[in-house]
Design an enzyme around this catalytic site. Structure first.
Site, mmCIF file in Angstrom:
data_model
loop_
_atom_site.group_PDB
_atom_site.id
_atom_site.type_symbol
_atom_site.label_atom_id
_atom_site.label_comp_id
_atom_site.label_asym_id
_atom_site.label_seq_id
_atom_site.Cartn_x
_atom_site.Cartn_y
_atom_site.Cartn_z
ATOM 1 N N GLU A 96 77.485 73.654 7.376
ATOM 2 C CA GLU A 96 78.797 73.904 7.549
ATOM 3 C C GLU A 96 79.468 72.667 7.691
ATOM 4 O O GLU A 96 78.529 71.612 7.486
ATOM 5 C CB GLU A 96 78.798 74.286 9.249
ATOM 6 C CG GLU A 96 79.319 74.877 9.832
ATOM 7 C CD GLU A 96 79.542 75.367 11.434
ATOM 8 O OE1 GLU A 96 78.717 75.839 11.390
ATOM 9 O OE2 GLU A 96 80.171 75.837 12.020
ATOM 10 N N ASN A 146 81.771 78.434 13.003
ATOM 11 C CA ASN A 146 82.194 78.947 14.331
ATOM 12 C C ASN A 146 83.335 77.996 13.579
ATOM 13 O O ASN A 146 84.575 77.637 13.748
ATOM 14 C CB ASN A 146 82.103 78.205 15.389
ATOM 15 C CG ASN A 146 81.087 79.034 15.718
ATOM 16 O OD1 ASN A 146 80.624 80.242 15.654
ATOM 17 N ND2 ASN A 146 80.031 78.267 16.923
ATOM 18 N N ASN A 199 83.276 84.893 10.418
ATOM 19 C CA ASN A 199 82.488 84.150 11.105
ATOM 20 C C ASN A 199 81.851 85.024 12.603
ATOM 21 O O ASN A 199 83.461 84.543 13.635
ATOM 22 C CB ASN A 199 81.948 82.884 10.616
ATOM 23 C CG ASN A 199 80.883 82.259 11.460
ATOM 24 O OD1 ASN A 199 79.999 83.030 11.216
ATOM 25 N ND2 ASN A 199 80.453 81.343 12.632
ATOM 26 N N GLU A 200 81.124 85.952 12.288
ATOM 27 C CA GLU A 200 80.769 86.100 14.096
ATOM 28 C C GLU A 200 81.769 86.381 14.850
ATOM 29 O O GLU A 200 81.699 86.006 16.181
ATOM 30 C CB GLU A 200 79.162 84.430 15.253
ATOM 31 C CG GLU A 200 78.709 84.711 13.980
ATOM 32 C CD GLU A 200 77.925 83.539 15.106
ATOM 33 O OE1 GLU A 200 77.639 82.922 15.962
ATOM 34 O OE2 GLU A 200 76.508 83.472 14.881
ATOM 35 N N TYR A 206 68.374 83.419 15.637
ATOM 36 C CA TYR A 206 68.143 81.542 16.216
ATOM 37 C C TYR A 206 66.619 82.016 17.082
ATOM 38 O O TYR A 206 66.936 83.029 17.950
ATOM 39 C CB TYR A 206 69.117 81.617 16.187
ATOM 40 C CG TYR A 206 69.937 81.011 15.064
ATOM 41 C CD1 TYR A 206 69.870 79.819 14.587
ATOM 42 C CD2 TYR A 206 71.388 81.111 15.777
ATOM 43 C CE1 TYR A 206 70.664 79.258 13.318
ATOM 44 C CE2 TYR A 206 72.099 81.130 14.587
ATOM 45 C CZ TYR A 206 72.017 80.023 13.426
ATOM 46 O OH TYR A 206 72.711 79.332 12.660
ATOM 47 N N GLU A 208 72.176 83.597 9.240
ATOM 48 C CA GLU A 208 72.215 82.646 9.471
ATOM 49 C C GLU A 208 70.982 82.967 10.492
ATOM 50 O O GLU A 208 71.010 84.229 10.647
ATOM 51 C CB GLU A 208 73.232 82.727 10.682
ATOM 52 C CG GLU A 208 74.932 81.518 10.064
ATOM 53 C CD GLU A 208 75.637 81.156 10.933
ATOM 54 O OE1 GLU A 208 74.838 81.091 12.397
ATOM 55 O OE2 GLU A 208 76.803 81.509 10.882
ATOM 56 N N GLN A 234 70.440 75.844 9.465
ATOM 57 C CA GLN A 234 71.600 75.265 7.533
ATOM 58 C C GLN A 234 70.286 74.503 6.722
ATOM 59 O O GLN A 234 68.718 74.278 6.628
ATOM 60 C CB GLN A 234 72.498 74.000 8.271
ATOM 61 C CG GLN A 234 73.362 75.004 9.513
ATOM 62 C CD GLN A 234 74.611 74.755 9.603
ATOM 63 O OE1 GLN A 234 75.490 73.881 9.145
ATOM 64 N NE2 GLN A 234 75.737 75.165 10.760
HETATM 65 O O1 AHR Z 1 74.740 77.277 12.814
HETATM 66 C C1 AHR Z 1 75.173 76.893 13.899
HETATM 67 C C2 AHR Z 1 76.253 78.753 14.480
HETATM 68 O O2 AHR Z 1 75.568 79.087 14.669
HETATM 69 C C3 AHR Z 1 76.692 78.995 13.129
HETATM 70 O O3 AHR Z 1 78.542 77.873 13.442
HETATM 71 C C4 AHR Z 1 77.491 80.197 14.361
HETATM 72 O O4 AHR Z 1 77.545 80.841 13.295
HETATM 73 C C5 AHR Z 1 76.480 80.100 14.985
HETATM 74 O O5 AHR Z 1 76.828 80.684 15.837
#
Ligand code: AHR
Length: 500
Positions: free
Chosen positions: A27, A72, A172-173, A244, A292, A349
Site C-alpha cells: 500500500e 484505504n 477497498n473496504e 487481522y 488482507e 502487507q
Molecule cells: O493493511 C492496512 C489497512 O487495513 C488497509 O489500508 C485497509 O484496507 C485495512 O483496514
C-alpha cells in the site's frame, strides 16, 4: 505427551492450490513504498531506485501477485497524479493515513517493480471519491493497445506495450466508516456492478474483486455480501475478505485459536455466495479473495501518537514475535483447507508496514512471520488432501473445542512429494502425530523443518535478525507405511515426504 492422528486418502482431495493464494500487498502507506521497495538514494537501489535487497527477499517468498496501491489509500487516490515526468507530479494531502504523498512512486514504477520482482500486479480502482469513468480511464491507460488518448499517453510515458493487468479490485473496504467515500451496500453494489460492466466491455477476461465487508466483526457483515452480490453477481468474479488478529489480552492460547474465527468467516462467506447463486439460479460460482490477512496490533496504540502530514512515516511497523509466526502459519493452513473456493489471498502487507520484510538504510531483514510464509509458498503446491485431524482439544476465552493440532497435507505430484504443514498449539506439551501413509509406497521423510523458540515473545531485529529461525530436525519416520513425528510444544512445522 499428547497424541494426534491424521487421516488422508490420496483420492479424497479438496482442490488444486491456486498459487495466487500466496499473494501479498503493497500500500502507498508508511514506509511500504518509500524506503521499502523504492529508495533511489539507497546503496541497495538499482537504476530505477528499486531496492534490490528487498527484491531478493520478496523473490525468496515467491509471491505470485501483489495488490496495490491500497487499502484505504486507494479511496482518495488520483491515479493520474502518479504518472508522467516525476518533477511534474503533485504533492498531495493523503487523508486516509494523514500523510503527504509525493507521487514519486506510482503506477508505472509499480509495474516496473512487479516485472523485476517476478510478480503480477493486482490493481485497485478508487470507488471512494471516484467512479466508473476513472476506472475506465486507468484501465485504458494500462491495458489498451494504443490509438486512444489514455493508451497513447502511456506510450508517451515510455511504455509501448500495454501493462495487461488482469486482476482488479473494485475499491477497498467500502462499508468501513473510516473509508473515504464509504457507501451503503446498495450504493456500493450498484457502483461496483456498473464499474465491472464497463471494465469487462473493454476486456472480458479481467478478474474483478468486489469488496466484501471490511471484516467479520462489522455490523454490516453478511447483509453486505448478500446485497453487493445480488447487485453485481454477473459482472464480478471474487468477493473479498479481510481479517487481522491481535493478542492485546496477552492470552496466547486464545490468540492461537483465532483460526477458528477465520475458518467460520470463510465458511459463512461461501454460504452467502452460494445462497445468492441459488436465488439467481446461476451456474456461476463466486470465488473468494482473502486479500488482507495477518496479525496486526503491536503498533495500533503507538501509531495514534504519530506526527501527521509527513512523508513516509514509520507507521504500522509491527515487530512480530514468535507466537505471531505460529498464528500466521496456522492462518495459511486455514487458507489451504479452503483452496476450493479461495483462489486469491494477500498477506497484508509485504515490506515495513505489518510485513514479513523490514528495512533500514543499512539493510533488510526477515521478521518471524517470514518463515511460515516462505515454506508454505515454496512447498505447499499441488493438491490439498482433505485432512482429517483427530486431535485433543482445548477451550480458551473466546473459543471452545480448539484442536491443539492444526494440520493440512498437500500432495505435489510434480515433485512426487507429500507435504505436511502443522502447528502444535499446546503451550505445555510436545505432541506425537501419526498418519497411515501406505497409499504412498516407497515414501520416506525427506526433511522436517521446525520453527520453535522457548520464548513466545522472541523477535528478530536488525541487530539480531536470526533470533527466531527455522531449524532442521530429525526423528520423523515412516515405518511399514505409518508416519510418525513428534511436534514440539508451541511449534510450526513442515515435513516433506517423498521417494528418497
Ligand atoms: O493493511 C492496512 C489497512 O487495513 C488497509 O489500508 C485497509 O484496507 C485495512 O483496514
Amino acid at each position: 505427551m499428547k497424541k494426534s492422528k491424521l487421516i488422508i486418502d490420496k483420492h479424497f482431495i479438496i482442490d488444486k492450490v491456486d498459487r495466487h493464494i500466496y499473494g501479498s500487498f503493497v500500500e502507498q502507506l508508511g514506509r511500504a513504498v518509500y524506503e521499502g521497495i523504492y529508495q533511489p538514494d539507497s546503496p541497495f537501489a538499482n537504476e530505477l531506485g528499486l531496492r534490490e535487497d528487498v527484491m531478493k527477499l520478496v523473490s525468496e517468498l515467491n509471491v505470485p501477485i501483489v495488490r496495490y496501491p491500497g487499502g484505504n489509500f486507494v479511496s482518495g487516490f488520483k491515479w493520474e497524479d502518479s504518472i508522467g515526468p516525476k518533477d511534474q507530479r503533485p504533492y498531495r494531502v493523503e487523508e486516509a493515513w494523514s500523510t503527504i504523498e509525493s507521487n514519486q512512486f506510482g503506477l508505472n514504477e509499480f509495474i516496473e517493480w512487479c516485472n523485476k520482482a517476478n510478480t503480477e500486479p493486482m490493481m485497485a480502482v478508487n470507488l471512494g471519491t471516484r467512479g466508473v469513468s476513472d476506472a475506465k480511464n486507468i484501465l485504458e491507460y494500462c491495458n489498451f493497445k494504443g490509438g486512444t488518448y489514455w493508451s497513447d499517453l502511456r506510450k508517451k510515458h515510455g511504455y509501448e506495450n500495454p501493462h495487461d493487468i488482469k486482476v482488479w479490485c473494485l475499491g477497498n473496504e467500502m462499508d468501513g466508516d473510516w473509508q473515504i467515500g464509504s457507501k451503503t451496500a446498495y450504493e456500493y453494489g450498484r457502483i461496483a456492478n456498473e464499474t465491472a460492466k464497463v471494465m469487462k466491455m473493454i476486456d472480458p477476461d479481467l478478474q474483478l474483486v468486489a469488496c466484501g465487508s471490511s471484516g467479520r466483526g462489522m455490523p454490516t457483515f453478511g447483509e453486505w455480501e448478500m446485497k453487493v452480490l445480488e447487485l453485481s453477481y454477473d459482472n464480478v468474479d471474487f468477493i473479498s475478505l479481510h481479517s487481522y488478529y491481535g493478542n492485546q489480552a496477552n492470552d496466547t492460547a486464545d490468540f492461537l485459536a483465532n483460526t477458528m474465527d477465520m475458518d467460520d468467516y470463510i465458511s459463512s462467506v461461501i454460504a452467502i455466495c452460494d445462497a445468492v447463486k441459488a436465488k439467481k439460479k446461476s451456474k456461476k460460482q463466486i470465488k473468494l479473495s482473502f486479500d488482507e490477512w495477518n496479525v496486526w496490533y503491536h503498533t495500533l496504540e503507538s501509531d495514534e501518537k504519530l506526527e501527521k502530514w509527513i512523508h513516509a512515516p514509520h507507521r504500522l511497523e509491527d515487530i512480530y514475535n514468535f507466537e505471531d509466526a505460529l498464528l500466521v502459519g496456522s492462518m495459511m493452513i486455514t487458507l489451504l483447507k479452503h483452496c476450493d473456493r479461495i483462489k486469491m489471498a494477500c498477506l497484508a502487507q509485504l515490506v515495513n508496514v505489518i510485513a514479513p520484510i523490514m528495512t533500514s538504510d543499512t539493510g533488510a531483514w526477515r521478521q518471524t512471520i517470514f518463515y511460515p510464509f516462505f515454506y508454505t509458498s515454496n512447498y505447499a503446491n499441488g493438491t490439498v488432501l482433505n485432512t482429517l485431524v483427530k486431535s485433543p482439544k482445548y477451550d480458551s476465552k473466546n473459543y471452545t473445542d480448539v484442536p491443539y493440532l492444526d494440520a493440512v497435507v498437500v500432495q505435489n505430484d510434480e515433485k512426487d512429494e507429500v507435504v505436511l504443514l502443522a502447528v502444535n498449539k499446546d503451550l505445555e506439551e510436545d505432541m506425537e502425530v501419526t498418519c497411515d501413509m501406505r497409499q504412498f509406497e516407497g515414501y520416506d521423510v525427506k526433511k522436517h523443518v521446525v520453527l520453535y523458540h522457548s520464548d513466545l515473545k522472541a523477535v528478530n531485529t536488525e541487530e539480531k535478525p536470526n533470533n527466531v529461525v527455522p531449524a532442521l530436525i530429525s526423528g520423523a519416520s515412516i515405518d511399514q507405511g505409518i508416519f510418525n513425528v513428534v511436534l514440539k510444544k508451541h511449534s510450526w512445522n513442515v515435513v516433506i515426504l517423498g521417494k528418497v
